[in-house]
Design an enzyme around this catalytic site. Structure first.
Site, PDB file in Angstrom:
ATOM      1  N   GLY A  80       0.885  -1.246   0.155  1.00 25.16           N
ATOM      2  CA  GLY A  80       0.248   0.010   0.186  1.00 25.16           C
ATOM      3  C   GLY A  80       0.863   1.770   0.068  1.00 25.16           C
ATOM      4  O   GLY A  80       2.206   1.513  -0.006  1.00 25.16           O
TER       5      GLY A  80
ATOM      6  N   GLY B 196       0.755   5.511   1.406  1.00 24.68           N
ATOM      7  CA  GLY B 196       0.354   6.725   2.257  1.00 24.68           C
ATOM      8  C   GLY B 196       0.387   8.097   2.274  1.00 24.68           C
ATOM      9  O   GLY B 196       1.287   7.838   0.690  1.00 24.68           O
ATOM     10  N   GLY B 197       0.590   8.757   2.538  1.00 24.26           N
ATOM     11  CA  GLY B 197       0.789  10.223   1.978  1.00 24.26           C
ATOM     12  C   GLY B 197       2.544  10.737   1.802  1.00 24.26           C
ATOM     13  O   GLY B 197       2.481  10.937   1.092  1.00 24.26           O
ATOM     14  N   MET B 198       3.088   9.671   2.472  1.00 26.34           N
ATOM     15  CA  MET B 198       4.519  10.113   2.727  1.00 26.34           C
ATOM     16  C   MET B 198       5.511   8.851   2.384  1.00 26.34           C
ATOM     17  O   MET B 198       6.722   8.422   2.008  1.00 26.34           O
ATOM     18  CB  MET B 198       5.016  10.291   3.949  1.00 26.34           C
ATOM     19  CG  MET B 198       4.798   9.434   5.282  1.00 26.34           C
ATOM     20  SD  MET B 198       5.424  10.657   6.683  1.00 26.34           S
ATOM     21  CE  MET B 198       5.789   9.343   7.856  1.00 26.34           C
ATOM     22  N   GLY B 199       4.637   7.411   2.140  1.00 27.53           N
ATOM     23  CA  GLY B 199       6.016   6.487   2.311  1.00 27.53           C
ATOM     24  C   GLY B 199       4.900   4.939   1.310  1.00 27.53           C
ATOM     25  O   GLY B 199       3.339   5.318   1.523  1.00 27.53           O
TER      26      GLY B 199
ATOM     27  N   VAL C 267       4.700   1.211   1.845  1.00 25.58           N
ATOM     28  CA  VAL C 267       4.695  -0.202   2.047  1.00 25.58           C
ATOM     29  C   VAL C 267       4.793  -1.001   1.547  1.00 25.58           C
ATOM     30  O   VAL C 267       3.676  -1.376   0.776  1.00 25.58           O
ATOM     31  CB  VAL C 267       3.784  -0.291   3.655  1.00 25.58           C
ATOM     32  CG1 VAL C 267       4.031  -1.604   3.953  1.00 25.58           C
ATOM     33  CG2 VAL C 267       3.368   0.740   4.445  1.00 25.58           C
TER      34      VAL C 267
ATOM     35  N   LYS D  88       8.965   0.148   4.896  1.00 22.76           N
ATOM     36  CA  LYS D  88       8.122   1.705   4.588  1.00 22.76           C
ATOM     37  C   LYS D  88       9.250   1.812   4.206  1.00 22.76           C
ATOM     38  O   LYS D  88      10.067   2.823   4.777  1.00 22.76           O
ATOM     39  CB  LYS D  88       7.195   2.242   5.601  1.00 22.76           C
ATOM     40  CG  LYS D  88       6.902   3.495   5.555  1.00 22.76           C
ATOM     41  CD  LYS D  88       5.750   4.109   6.162  1.00 22.76           C
ATOM     42  CE  LYS D  88       4.867   5.312   6.192  1.00 22.76           C
ATOM     43  NZ  LYS D  88       3.969   6.030   7.288  1.00 22.76           N
TER      44      LYS D  88
ATOM     45  N   ASP E 272      -4.317  10.258  14.313  1.00 23.58           N
ATOM     46  CA  ASP E 272      -5.179   9.178  13.289  1.00 23.58           C
ATOM     47  C   ASP E 272      -5.346   8.082  13.124  1.00 23.58           C
ATOM     48  O   ASP E 272      -5.445   7.406  12.342  1.00 23.58           O
ATOM     49  CB  ASP E 272      -4.173   9.419  11.979  1.00 23.58           C
ATOM     50  CG  ASP E 272      -4.426   9.461  10.426  1.00 23.58           C
ATOM     51  OD1 ASP E 272      -5.208  10.050  10.812  1.00 23.58           O
ATOM     52  OD2 ASP E 272      -3.624   8.841   9.623  1.00 23.58           O
TER      53      ASP E 272
END
Length: 812
Positions: free
Chosen positions: A102, A104-107, A109, A126, A219
């Site tokens: 998957g 995310g906003g900065m990384g 995985v 990550k 979060d």
């Protein structure tokens, strides 16, 4: 759009920034003109503009403040071809990346496996996404790694390793969790309300543990919580988490940037919207939204197609409807939604609505209150109410009325209680309460009168003591605090001889004051006599006054580094645990001091951490996120983290800095606790090898202790001892020797002729002399240290062992 250089990003940023300032209709022509013949640049900037327009709902703002969010959207659009992912099947350190899990906003995985070990378990890796490696994102990435390193909990994904790729991108490695998101798992398995609550309890445990480590998640949402087939919850993604005190460490980013708030809108708390200070109670709010969604299948507010201003208004002003109403509304308004919801539940919607109605409604809505002070004050308190509901007991979110508690009783025992029996039970209960009140009131009235008389006698004696400060009595001479205390002791003997309970109270109180002033020889007879009197007064009975005397005598033993402190504190702790229900301040104080004993006197860091953490939990539950006692417990936990074989100096520095910041805020810059934490931070800097910083902190601690206590305070000598060690490492042997000899002199004034602190001073003196090439004098100092410590600490004590080792090393 792979492999974009920082220079390319800078060019994209410049054009994008200018384009965002224009009317949307004029942007395309401006970009085409600005990019010239570079068609790839035109495509990249236009993609970013398109991403900006699509993400302009909640985070609706202009300018480059929104760049990171748009970058994420752009990479999602232009770099979504997993087959061409440069990291799949690549080796990264000892790990081979198998596939992407998957992003995310900065990384991103990846699923990986370690190749250099027989253990071939999967891991999650990550990596910062290419193009997202700005200073801010790199800093946040390091924060997440640092936070994960400090967390060891069965419901939090564990950090295993970290490093950098060949092309310089940071990564870290975590346990791979083979699970499904919280809501998806619950719906797929058609979990009952009780089964969903059981999962939620695990989440609360994880969040409460993080809060105890001074970390706010910020979060909490279903996608960041996975559930395994064994129904074990794992909390993930601390990417926007923060330490409670960003001022105490650089390990966090600002809460906000201009116009940007770090949050997920659907789960944002009112204080996040307002830009107020974020605390652990903000996570409680997010837990409330999570539970709402877990129980009803929907969130309390629908933000579909809402503009940013309207979303903010809803969160700040609109009260959420009860979960039982929300689930009923789904059933009545939309047959398709009703069918979808029914397919994910093990019971009809009407039955679920009845289960939610009442206590569960109140529990969820308490967590979602707009005012943080009116929510559950900790994740653990939230969890305890869930447990109370599941076991059929009264919950905190319900007013504590007779009818309510009776209703709870009937529901727990409904098989044996008929309506007529309830009516009779209520009548009998009222009658018994009236009669009992009459008798108890008469009996307690006598006790109350005795307590008031005791208070008046103590007050009169105190006024008499301080009356000596009156100019007519002092006759122009300054009367010191010590003189007042000495006169008070004399008056106690004369005036309270026939009232042993009042006399014991006063003896103990003045003994404690002597103890706090470091006058141990004056404190000893008063504290021990008060304890003896109270043992006689109360016999074998458990009594609060007796427990207090045990506690204070134990503290006297602490100051003398006498291991009998453990026995006395354990007795006080046991008595208080029998007298009171947890959480209680007296139990917390005993637990805290036991932690100090195991830390300072026995070097038993495991037991020290256990007792100190227990005390901190109670302090936080009783006093909220910040208080004097909380700061003291944090300070001592910082010492634990800096000690022993498993020392974590970084964690110690974070916790101690947090304690110091809290104390400065609550108590002012000239409080004794501030001096203690300056001393502790100086010691930490010494352990980290930062001698210049250590010197500065310890000199500040010494100056403050001298201001507060004068030149003869034992704690002043403790700071001098540590500063002497620092100066020794800096090669300033003359000043180091002067300080340690001053410490020996001050400790000699405060303690008996033979005392462990003095023995330790001589050991440090020997080290200074040895480093200054004066071996004969060093040997004499070492032998003095060993002789004193042999008489004052048990065989095998670390102070004695260290001194003996120094002597042996010198003689070899």
């Amino acid at each position: 759009m792979k492999g974009i250089s920082p220079e390319r990003w800078s060019e994209i940023d410049r054009i994008l920034d200018a384009a965002l300032e224009l009317d949307p209709a004029a942007r395309a022509s401006f970009v085409t003109e600005s990019c010239g013949d570079d068609s790839d640049l035109v495509k990249d900037v236009m993609s970013l503009l398109d991403a900006a327009e699509k993400s302009s709902g909640f985070l609706e703002k202009s300018g480059k403040d929104h760049l990171n969010d748009m970058l994420a959207d752009m990479v999602e659009q232009l770099d979504d071809d997993e087959e061409n992912d440069p990291y799949v099947n690549k080796t990264m350190g000892p790990y081979r990346l198998i596939r992407r899990l998957g992003r995310g906003g900065m990384g991103q995985v990846y699923l990986g496996v370690r190749q250099d070990k027989a253990d071939d378990r999967f891991v999650a890796i990550k990596i910062i996404r290419r193009g997202m490696d700005t200073d801010e994102i790199l800093h946040r990435f390091r924060v997440e790694r640092r936070i994960l390193a400090s967390l060891t909990h069965p419901n939090i994904a564990r950090l295993l390793d970290g490093g950098a790729t060949d092309d310089g991108l940071s990564y870290f490695v975590m346990d791979y969790v083979d699970g499904t998101s919280l809501t998806a798992f619950s719906d797929r398995e058609r979990l009952t309300i009780d089964e969903r609550l059981a999962l939620f309890e695990q989440i609360c445990s994880a969040i409460h543990y993080a809060h105890q480590k001074l970390i706010i998640h910020r979060d909490i949402k279903p996608s960041n919580i996975l559930v395994t087939d064994e129904r074990e919850v794992k909390l993930l993604d601390f990417g926007i988490a923060k330490f409670l005190d960003p001022g105490a460490t650089d390990a966090d980013l600002p809460m906000t940037k201009t116009g940007v708030r770090v949050m997920t809108p659907d789960y944002a708390s009112p204080e996040q919207i307002r830009g107020d200070r974020i605390t652990t109670v903000s996570d409680v709010y997010q837990l409330g939204i999570l539970l709402y969604e877990l129980l009803t299948g929907s969130r309390p507010y629908d933000f579909t197609d809402e503009a940013r201003a309207e979303i903010e208004r809803i969160i700040l002003e609109k009260e959420p409807e009860k979960p039982s109403t929300a689930i009923k509304r789904v059933k009545s308004s939309d047959s398709d939604s009703d069918a979808e919801l029914t397919s994910t539940r093990s019971a009809p919607i009407d039955r679920i609505r009845k289960q939610l109605s009442g206590d569960l409604d109140r529990i969820v809505l308490m967590a979602l209150r707009k005012d943080p002070d009116r929510r559950y004050q900790s994740a653990d308190q939230f969890k305890q109410d869930i447990i109370a509901f599941r076991t059929g007991r009264p919950v905190l979110a319900q007013s504590d009325t007779f009818v309510y508690r009776t209703g709870k009783f009937v529901r727990r025992h409904k098989g044996g209680v008929a309506a007529s029996a309830i009516f009779v039970l209520m009548l009998i209960t009222v009658f018994v309460l009236v009669v009992r009140f009459a008798f108890v009131t008469a009996e307690q009235n006598k006790e109350i009168q005795q307590a008031l008389l005791k208070k008046d006698q103590v007050t009169e004696l105190m006024l008499g003591m301080f009356g000596d400060v009156d100019p007519e009595m002092a006759r122009g001479r300054e009367v010191t605090a010590r003189e007042l205390l000495d006169r008070g002791v004399a008056r106690i003997e004369l005036e309270l001889g026939d009232q042993p309970d009042v006399q014991a109270e006063m003896l103990n109180s003045i003994g404690v004051v002597y103890l706090q002033l470091g006058l141990l020889e004056k404190a000893e007879p008063l504290l021990f006599r008060a304890l003896e009197m109270r043992r006689v007064l109360y016999g074998g009975e458990q009594h609060a006054d007796l427990a207090q005397s045990l506690f204070d005598v134990a503290r006297w033993y602490e100051e003398n580094l006498d291991e009998r402190a453990e026995i006395m504190h354990l007795e006080a702790f046991d008595m208080r645990s029998r007298l009171y229900e947890r959480p209680h301040m007296a139990i917390a104080e005993s637990s805290h001091e036991l932690g100090v004993v195991y830390l300072d006197m026995m070097a038993d860091h495991e037991r020290a951490e256990g007792y100190l953490q227990d005390a901190l939990d109670m302090f936080m539950e009783l006093e909220g996120p910040e208080s004097r006692k909380i700061s003291e417990a944090l300070s001592n936990l910082g010492v634990v983290y800096s000690s022993g074989d498993m020392a974590d100096l970084v964690a110690a520095e974070i916790v101690t800095s947090r304690a110091l910041s809290m104390q400065r805020q609550l108590l002012g810059n000239d409080h004794p606790f501030v001096a203690s934490n300056l001393n502790n931070l100086g010691a930490l800097a010494y352990d980290l090898g930062n001698y210049e910083a250590s010197q500065q902190l310890l000199e500040e601690a010494i100056a403050l202790r001298r201001l507060l206590y004068g030149d003869h305070y034992a704690g002043l000598a403790n700071s001098m001892n540590k500063l002497s060690q620092v100066l020794r490492e800096l090669g300033q042997f003359d000043e180091s020797e002067r300080l340690i000899r001053d410490a020996i002199s001050i400790h000699g004034e405060n303690y008996a002729s033979l005392h462990p602190r003095t023995g330790h001073d001589y050991h440090m003196l020997g080290l200074v002399l040895e480093r200054d090439n004066r071996p004969v004098e060093a040997e004499e100092a070492f032998r003095t240290a060993v002789a004193i410590l042999s008489e004052t600490v048990p065989a095998g004590h670390y102070l004695l062992a260290d001194a003996q080792a120094s002597l042996d090393s010198l003689l070899r």
